[in-house]
Design a protein around this motif. Structure first.
Motif, PDB file in Angstrom:
ATOM      1  N   CYS A 199       0.809  -1.215   0.000  1.00  0.00           N
ATOM      2  CA  CYS A 199       0.000   0.000   0.000  1.00  0.00           C
ATOM      3  C   CYS A 199       0.846   1.270   0.000  1.00  0.00           C
ATOM      4  O   CYS A 199       1.863   1.350   0.698  1.00  0.00           O
ATOM      5  N   THR A 200       0.395   2.253  -0.759  1.00  0.00           N
ATOM      6  CA  THR A 200       0.977   3.595  -0.702  1.00  0.00           C
ATOM      7  C   THR A 200      -0.149   4.587  -0.454  1.00  0.00           C
ATOM      8  O   THR A 200      -1.303   4.338  -0.793  1.00  0.00           O
ATOM      9  N   ARG A 201       0.205   5.723   0.125  1.00  0.00           N
ATOM     10  CA  ARG A 201      -0.769   6.768   0.417  1.00  0.00           C
ATOM     11  C   ARG A 201      -0.096   8.133   0.235  1.00  0.00           C
ATOM     12  O   ARG A 201       1.114   8.272   0.349  1.00  0.00           O
ATOM     13  N   PHE A 202      -0.916   9.154  -0.024  1.00  0.00           N
ATOM     14  CA  PHE A 202      -0.439  10.532   0.044  1.00  0.00           C
ATOM     15  C   PHE A 202      -0.367  10.933   1.515  1.00  0.00           C
ATOM     16  O   PHE A 202      -1.123  10.439   2.345  1.00  0.00           O
ATOM     17  N   SER A 232       4.126  11.233  -1.549  1.00  0.00           N
ATOM     18  CA  SER A 232       3.560   9.940  -1.178  1.00  0.00           C
ATOM     19  C   SER A 232       4.425   9.277  -0.118  1.00  0.00           C
ATOM     20  O   SER A 232       5.550   9.707   0.152  1.00  0.00           O
ATOM     21  N   MET A 233       3.892   8.208   0.456  1.00  0.00           N
ATOM     22  CA  MET A 233       4.663   7.390   1.382  1.00  0.00           C
ATOM     23  C   MET A 233       4.210   5.942   1.249  1.00  0.00           C
ATOM     24  O   MET A 233       3.083   5.665   0.810  1.00  0.00           O
ATOM     25  N   GLU A 262      -5.895   7.358  -5.030  1.00  0.00           N
ATOM     26  CA  GLU A 262      -6.016   8.113  -6.278  1.00  0.00           C
ATOM     27  C   GLU A 262      -6.737   9.429  -6.011  1.00  0.00           C
ATOM     28  O   GLU A 262      -7.792   9.442  -5.377  1.00  0.00           O
ATOM     29  N   MET A 263      -6.175  10.531  -6.515  1.00  0.00           N
ATOM     30  CA  MET A 263      -6.839  11.818  -6.343  1.00  0.00           C
ATOM     31  C   MET A 263      -7.292  12.435  -7.667  1.00  0.00           C
ATOM     32  O   MET A 263      -8.158  13.306  -7.683  1.00  0.00           O
ATOM     33  N   ARG A 306      -1.881   9.339  -8.728  1.00  0.00           N
ATOM     34  CA  ARG A 306      -2.070   8.245  -7.784  1.00  0.00           C
ATOM     35  C   ARG A 306      -0.828   8.142  -6.927  1.00  0.00           C
ATOM     36  O   ARG A 306       0.267   8.491  -7.359  1.00  0.00           O
ATOM     37  N   SER A 307      -1.001   7.644  -5.702  1.00  0.00           N
ATOM     38  CA  SER A 307       0.108   7.674  -4.747  1.00  0.00           C
ATOM     39  C   SER A 307       1.289   6.816  -5.168  1.00  0.00           C
ATOM     40  O   SER A 307       2.415   7.042  -4.711  1.00  0.00           O
TER      41      SER A 307
END
Length: 327
Positions: A199-202, A232-233, A262-263, A306-307
């Protein structure tokens, strides 16, 4: 000086994490005439009142955005509105879909119509990454709300009110954050549960989110959907920043959860401009005289945000420094 300086501001859902951070910023930096907190929970309002010592610039309106008449009363002589009220729990939405529709969709339309009727100058509505290519009911209601607010500019074309939307992902330090849970498990020597190790996220902090909204009031004409350009992280890096050396175990994605945040979807990317610290999605049809910003830069064909395809990433050390700042 901000356009908000010395003004009357109303915040729906003002007792949430964002609302409290916004109120603090407004009181400290904007010298507001009034900040009106509109929310439905009297206990939370009482708790937030204690945080701000009954500051005389604050007004406390009990009310639900489902109640248009109450919104009309609260918006009397209001200049600017921040719309943060929403139902947000993904799994709860799947079991109670109509309640989410009533708040996130019908409630949003009530905010739009009350703002126009009250002569509000500008409204910024808070969205979520889950509104981009939604795969759950919550995301679908927020995408609908996004479109309602952009379309609200058509309704208000002959009036002064203008609407824009800001969209960002999970906020570090907000209510419901995974950070306290990870810290507690690490203190007990337990393995940390990760929904998927890929998993990745902003990553955005509450102060950054508040500043982004403030800046959006400055820049907006009405009709834009703003997305911040932020790093991102990896979720595994977040876990290691919180609990160095902790064991991690994969528990699988929850229903309605995406592997990567996704933004801006590929379809939305066709309307995106890069404008300074943000992307601005242009309205499809603008009958209210909208003009694209002159300093906006076109994005590449097929662009989506997307992250996992970001060009900026936080390291474990950088995440740890953010955590240590107590955001």
């Amino acid at each position: 000086m901000s356009v908000l300086t010395g003004s009357d501001i109303l915040v729906t859902g003002g007792t949430g994490s964002f609302g409290k951070a916004f109120i603090r910023y407004a009181l400290d930096n904007l010298d507001p005439n009034r900040v009106i907190i509109f929310s439905r929970d009297e206990l939370k309002q009482w708790e937030v009142r204690q945080l701000f010592g009954d500051d005389p610039r604050l007004r406390w309106f009990l009310g639900d955005i489902r109640d248009r008449d109450r919104l009309h009363r609260a918006m009397h002589n209001v200049d600017y509105v921040v719309h943060a009220a929403a139902l947000k729990q993904v799994d709860t939405a799947e079991y109670n879909p109509w309640e989410f529709v009533r708040t996130n969709v019908i409630g949003s339309q009530n905010v739009i119509e009350a703002s126009i009727d009250a002569g509000v100058k500008k409204v910024v509505a808070l969205s979520t990454d889950k509104a981009s290519s939604p795969i759950n009911l919550y995301g679908a209601t927020k995408l609908t709300a996004d479109k309602l607010f952009i379309t609200g500019n058509h309704y208000a074309a002959a009036y002064p009110t203008r609407f824009s939307v800001v969209r960002y992902g999970n906020v570090m330090g907000s209510r419901g954050s995974i950070i306290p849970k990870f810290r507690a498990l690490h203190a007990e020597g337990k393995s940390l549960p990760i929904t998927d190790l890929r998993c990745t996220r902003f990553l955005i902090t509450l102060p950054e989110a508040v500043q982004f909204v403030i800046d959006s009031f400055e820049q907006m004409q009405g009709g834009e959907l703003y997305v911040p350009r932020i790093p991102s992280m990896k979720v595994t890096d977040l876990a290691q920043a919180i609990a160095p050396g902790a064991a991690l175990h994969d528990i699988g994605l929850r229903p309605g959860e995406k592997l990567h945040e996704e933004m801006i979807s590929p379809e939305e990317g066709r309307r995106a401009l890069r404008v300074g610290d943000r992307y601005a999605l242009q309205p499809d049809l603008a009958t209210w005289g909208y003009v694209a910003p002159e300093h906006g830069e076109s994005v590449v064909d097929g662009f989506h945000y997307r992250s996992d395809n970001n060009d900026e990433w936080y390291s474990i050390d950088q995440i740890r420094k953010i955590l240590e700042s107590d955001v």
